[in-house]
Scaffold this active site. Structure first.
Site, PDB file in Angstrom:
ATOM      1  N   ASP A 108      48.589  26.486  36.230  1.00  0.00           N
ATOM      2  CA  ASP A 108      49.956  25.984  36.227  1.00  0.00           C
ATOM      3  C   ASP A 108      50.039  24.730  37.110  1.00  0.00           C
ATOM      4  OD1 ASP A 108      52.868  27.010  35.401  1.00  0.00           O
ATOM      5  OD2 ASP A 108      52.997  26.394  37.500  1.00  0.00           O
ATOM      6  N   HIS A 273      51.254  34.450  31.004  1.00  0.00           N
ATOM      7  CA  HIS A 273      51.006  33.225  31.763  1.00  0.00           C
ATOM      8  C   HIS A 273      50.184  33.482  33.016  1.00  0.00           C
ATOM      9  CE1 HIS A 273      51.761  29.217  33.331  1.00  0.00           C
ATOM     10  NE2 HIS A 273      52.385  29.696  34.391  1.00  0.00           N
TER      11      HIS A 273
END
Length: 293
Positions: A108, A273
């Site tokens: 990320d 994620h």
């Protein structure tokens, strides 16, 4: 509640760039691997992966500037949280720990820092992995129409200083907790003590987290634009792990990455994620395969 740590790792504050100090957990021995966390997390997100890699690598897990227990300098000019500055931190910390060259993996936000480090410091980064993100410039190019609603926080934190900080500070646990809930396919992957540590860290870092995101809508795009115009690419072996974001966002992800990374292995994974926490064995396998290239 006791703040969790990485078992077998030592923690220290290490001087980075511009006088900023990063909180770093270090463990294991062998060739160095630096692991950079994402949002809304800290270095704790690597707890499973770091434990495995530490069997035969020196594993370095910093909190990025503005996050966790690292310094949170005031963003005076819009560049303090540029990925260029954050990448310089990583290189400086590795050198302070005795490593001129190292492998680098980021998730990320940390992946964006890793990419910038690979572009700005190619002699330092031997291998690079990016987990579940597109490069900054490509992210803004891909988001459009209704698909952009999944990234409303990017637009919120891109606003001029003031409104985003006030809104988020008014209900920080609701804001940051929303993403922990939304993005995890397996909520049990982030246990209560780790979740509490993430929320505590974010609650204390609202201005710096917003500044990090604001930079990605401004100065980071400028840096990516300049590199694209100059034909700059990542020269080291690169691995990208990405979940299925749906046809509007995922269709050309590998092509977009390959434009930045000619020596690329792009893999679609079946988890949420927070893949280093939800499927650490997948991440470990990909990183070990990358390090063998």
């Amino acid at each position: 509640m006791t703040v969790p740590t990485l078992p077998g790792f030592t923690e220290q504050l290490v001087k980075a760039s511009d006088g900023v100090r990063l909180h770093v957990a270090v463990g294991g021995s062998g060739t160095p691997v630096v692991l950079l966390h994402g949002f809304p997390q800290t270095h704790l997100m690597w707890r499973h992966v770091a434990a495995d890699l530490a069997a035969d690598h020196t594993v370095i897990c910093p909190d990025l500037r503005g996050y966790g227990a690292s310094d949170k300098p005031v963003d005076t000019d819009g560049t303090v949280y540029a990925k260029r500055a954050m990448a310089a931190d990583v290189v400086a910390v590795a050198r302070a720990l005795g490593h001129e060259r190292f492998a680098l993996a980021g998730h990320d936000r940390g992946a964006l820092v890793a990419v910038r480090a690979g572009l700005d410091h190619p002699g330092a980064v031997t291998h690079l992995a990016a987990l579940d993100v597109l490069p900054t410039l490509d992210t803004w190019e891909v988001l459009r129409g209704r698909s952009a609603s999944i990234a409303f926080h990017l637009y919120l934190m891109a606003q001029p200083p003031g409104v985003a900080e006030a809104l988020i500070a008014g209900a920080p646990d609701a804001f940051f907790g929303y993403f922990l809930d939304l993005w995890a396919h397996d909520p049990a992957a982030v246990p209560a003590d780790v979740r509490a540590a993430y929320l505590d860290a974010c609650r204390a870092a609202v201005p710096s987290i917003v500044a990090d995101y604001r930079a990605s809508a401004a100065v980071d795009v400028e840096h990516d634009d300049a590199d694209r115009a100059a034909g700059a690419v990542l020269r080291m072996p690169v691995a990208v792990l990405q979940q299925d974001w749906g046809p509007e966002l995922s269709a050309d992800a590998a092509t977009r990455w390959r434009a930045w990374a000619p020596d690329l292995v792009h893999t679609r994974v079946t988890c949420g994620h927070f893949m280093a926490e939800e499927s650490p064995e997948t991440v470990v396998g990909a990183l070990r395969a990358l390090l063998a290239r």
